[in-house]
Design an enzyme around this catalytic site. Structure first.
Site, mmCIF file in Angstrom:
data_model
loop_
_atom_site.group_PDB
_atom_site.id
_atom_site.type_symbol
_atom_site.label_atom_id
_atom_site.label_comp_id
_atom_site.label_asym_id
_atom_site.label_seq_id
_atom_site.Cartn_x
_atom_site.Cartn_y
_atom_site.Cartn_z
ATOM 1 N N VAL A 84 0.868 -1.182 0.000
ATOM 2 C CA VAL A 84 0.000 0.000 0.000
ATOM 3 C C VAL A 84 0.901 1.226 0.000
ATOM 4 O O VAL A 84 1.878 1.290 0.770
ATOM 5 C CB VAL A 84 -0.929 0.028 1.231
ATOM 6 C CG1 VAL A 84 -1.746 1.321 1.261
ATOM 7 C CG2 VAL A 84 -1.850 -1.186 1.241
ATOM 8 N N LEU A 94 -5.705 -2.040 2.045
ATOM 9 C CA LEU A 94 -5.289 -3.425 2.237
ATOM 10 C C LEU A 94 -6.484 -4.325 2.530
ATOM 11 O O LEU A 94 -6.600 -5.420 1.953
ATOM 12 C CB LEU A 94 -4.270 -3.521 3.377
ATOM 13 C CG LEU A 94 -3.758 -4.928 3.689
ATOM 14 C CD1 LEU A 94 -3.103 -5.547 2.466
ATOM 15 C CD2 LEU A 94 -2.796 -4.905 4.867
ATOM 16 N N THR A 95 -7.378 -3.889 3.388
ATOM 17 C CA THR A 95 -8.544 -4.714 3.717
ATOM 18 C C THR A 95 -9.386 -4.993 2.483
ATOM 19 O O THR A 95 -9.870 -6.117 2.282
ATOM 20 C CB THR A 95 -9.384 -4.023 4.802
ATOM 21 O OG1 THR A 95 -8.597 -3.918 5.998
ATOM 22 C CG2 THR A 95 -10.642 -4.812 5.109
ATOM 23 N N TYR A 123 -1.218 -9.590 9.325
ATOM 24 C CA TYR A 123 -2.115 -10.530 8.661
ATOM 25 C C TYR A 123 -3.000 -11.342 9.591
ATOM 26 O O TYR A 123 -3.895 -12.048 9.116
ATOM 27 C CB TYR A 123 -1.296 -11.441 7.739
ATOM 28 C CG TYR A 123 -0.721 -10.662 6.579
ATOM 29 C CD1 TYR A 123 -1.512 -10.333 5.490
ATOM 30 C CD2 TYR A 123 0.591 -10.203 6.607
ATOM 31 C CE1 TYR A 123 -1.006 -9.592 4.438
ATOM 32 C CE2 TYR A 123 1.106 -9.459 5.562
ATOM 33 C CZ TYR A 123 0.313 -9.150 4.475
ATOM 34 O OH TYR A 123 0.819 -8.400 3.445
ATOM 35 N N PHE A 415 8.213 -16.308 -2.387
ATOM 36 C CA PHE A 415 7.429 -16.238 -3.622
ATOM 37 C C PHE A 415 6.737 -14.881 -3.708
ATOM 38 O O PHE A 415 6.722 -14.142 -2.757
ATOM 39 C CB PHE A 415 6.393 -17.372 -3.689
ATOM 40 C CG PHE A 415 5.494 -17.489 -2.475
ATOM 41 C CD1 PHE A 415 4.334 -16.744 -2.384
ATOM 42 C CD2 PHE A 415 5.833 -18.330 -1.428
ATOM 43 C CE1 PHE A 415 3.500 -16.845 -1.263
ATOM 44 C CE2 PHE A 415 5.024 -18.457 -0.317
ATOM 45 C CZ PHE A 415 3.856 -17.709 -0.228
#
Length: 415
Positions: A84, A94-95, A123, A415
């Site tokens: 963000v 983000l939400t 998270y 990743f």
């Protein structure tokens, strides 16, 4: 101005990637790394948030298959490249991306989502829990040595070590076969799709930042590749002489002797006195081969974060170390379709999980379920921390044993 959240268009990739790099400090990973990221990107799974022409939020996902206890490789969303813009914090960006992404993952029928967290505190509110840990070490190889299993003179003499080019296609094929064999044995490892075999060697062909170019050594027995290691050498000298450091990047082997021989090789490279190890499994066999683990300066940190996107399919996808029959009452405010009571019945052969009206045996949130899913965190430990409530005597201990894994979960690469 209203923010626009949408699936990425191929023409927007550069702007999206630049926003990601800026959010992470504005320093890219190098040309080779950028090219690989572009090649591996699944554009139809990438999401951007736009303020006019400016990209202010990014996230994406890879279509993985993740090994779970019991050996099944389960369709999994590998959440990645989350950012963000600093100018748009605390505006729900983000939400909104996490909401859209998990809805999409559910629609694709993937029972699990995983990620690595730049900031661990973020998270949990989206249902993720720490499912695996990573072991790092700074080993004083001038004072620590490796024991070859068996303790017999000449053990490992049938193994030939051969230096090769890491980017040779035949070498990569042999190394990938050893990696794939380990994937089948250890929870938390992703099966690599075509193209991902480039990940261990990309951008490492030339010396940089004081490190040598990537080096690769194969272990061979009777002409067959039975192990490999990838590493860098960081040469250094002072008035007393050489004190270089070997930085381990990867190591896999088909059997314990080949494994130990490769570690012994790394310990004995001329002009070095230290071996730096990053992101190994917490039960890595080298711990039990070294003469002095204290001088390895071990450190453990959180690594893979996981959440069940669909509780029942996720719990049915893995097996259980001992028979289990337990009613779980799960809270999951971010994915409310998971809330309620679930009866889990299973053993080492398989499991079923279905909604039930029966009284709960254990009460927990999806975060706890996430943490114990791969067997790396004992359910009983979360109970002692007050994060799991037992309502039927003995249920917590029995379920904790069943959820456990004899092999620690491990994420071998990012990743």
């Amino acid at each position: 101005m209203t923010l626009d959240l949408r699936v990425l268009r191929a023409s927007e990739y550069d702007s999206w990637h630049e926003a990601l790099e800026l959010a992470f400090g504005g320093v890219g990973g190098g040309v080779g790394d950028s090219e690989l990221l572009r090649d591996l990107a699944e554009i139809d799974r990438a999401i951007g948030v736009w303020d006019g022409d400016e990209c202010v939020g990014t996230t994406g996902a890879y279509s993985f298959r993740l090994t779970v206890p019991g050996g099944a490789q389960v369709p999994t969303a590998g959440v990645t490249r989350v950012s963000v813009a600093a100018t748009h914090r605390r505006r729900g960006v983000l939400t909104s991306m996490m909401r859209r992404q998990l809805d999409d993952v559910r629609s694709l029928g993937e029972p699990l989502a995983v990620l690595t967290a730049s900031e661990p505190a973020i998270y949990g509110r989206y249902g993720y829990g720490v499912a695996s840990y990573a072991l790092s070490a700074e080993i004083d190889t001038s004072r620590v040595h490796i024991r070859i299993p068996g303790g017999v003179d000449g053990e490992g003499d049938d193994i030939r070590l051969r230096r090769v080019r890491a980017d040779d296609p035949d070498v990569r094929e042999a190394c990938e076969a050893l990696y794939a064999a380990d994937v089948a044995k250890r929870p938390g490892m992703p099966a690599r799709r075509p193209g991902w075999e480039r990940l261990p060697v990309v951008g490492t062909g030339a010396a940089r930042d004081g490190l040598s170019a990537l080096q690769c050594v194969l272990a061979e027995r009777d002409g067959e590749v039975v192990g490999f290691t990838l590493f860098h050498n960081r040469p250094e000298w002072d008035v007393s002489g050489p004190k270089g450091t070997i930085e381990l990047r990867d190591l896999h082997a088909a059997d314990p002797v080949a494994y130990a021989v490769l570690w012994r090789f790394l310990f004995g490279i001329d002009l070095t006195s230290a071996l730096r190890v990053r992101s190994r499994p917490v039960d890595d066999a080298f711990r039990y081969l070294v003469s002095d683990f204290r001088r390895c300066e071990p450190r453990v940190r959180d690594d893979l974060y996981l959440r069940p996107v669909e509780v029942a399919p996720a719990l049915e996808a893995r097996t259980y170390r001992t028979p289990v029959d337990v009613v779980l009452e799960v809270t999951d405010t971010f994915c409310p379709w998971n809330e309620g009571r679930w009866r889990l019945s299973g053993d080492a052969k398989g499991a079923t999980c279905a909604r039930t009206a029966d009284a709960p045996d254990l009460v927990l949130s999806v975060n706890e379920l996430s943490a114990v899913y791969l067997g790396g965190t004992p359910l009983a430990a979360l109970g002692r921390a007050g994060r799991v409530r037992e309502t039927r005597a003995g249920a917590l201990e029995a379920a904790s044993v069943a959820f456990g894994s004899d092999v620690a979960p491990w994420l071998p690469h990012g990743f």
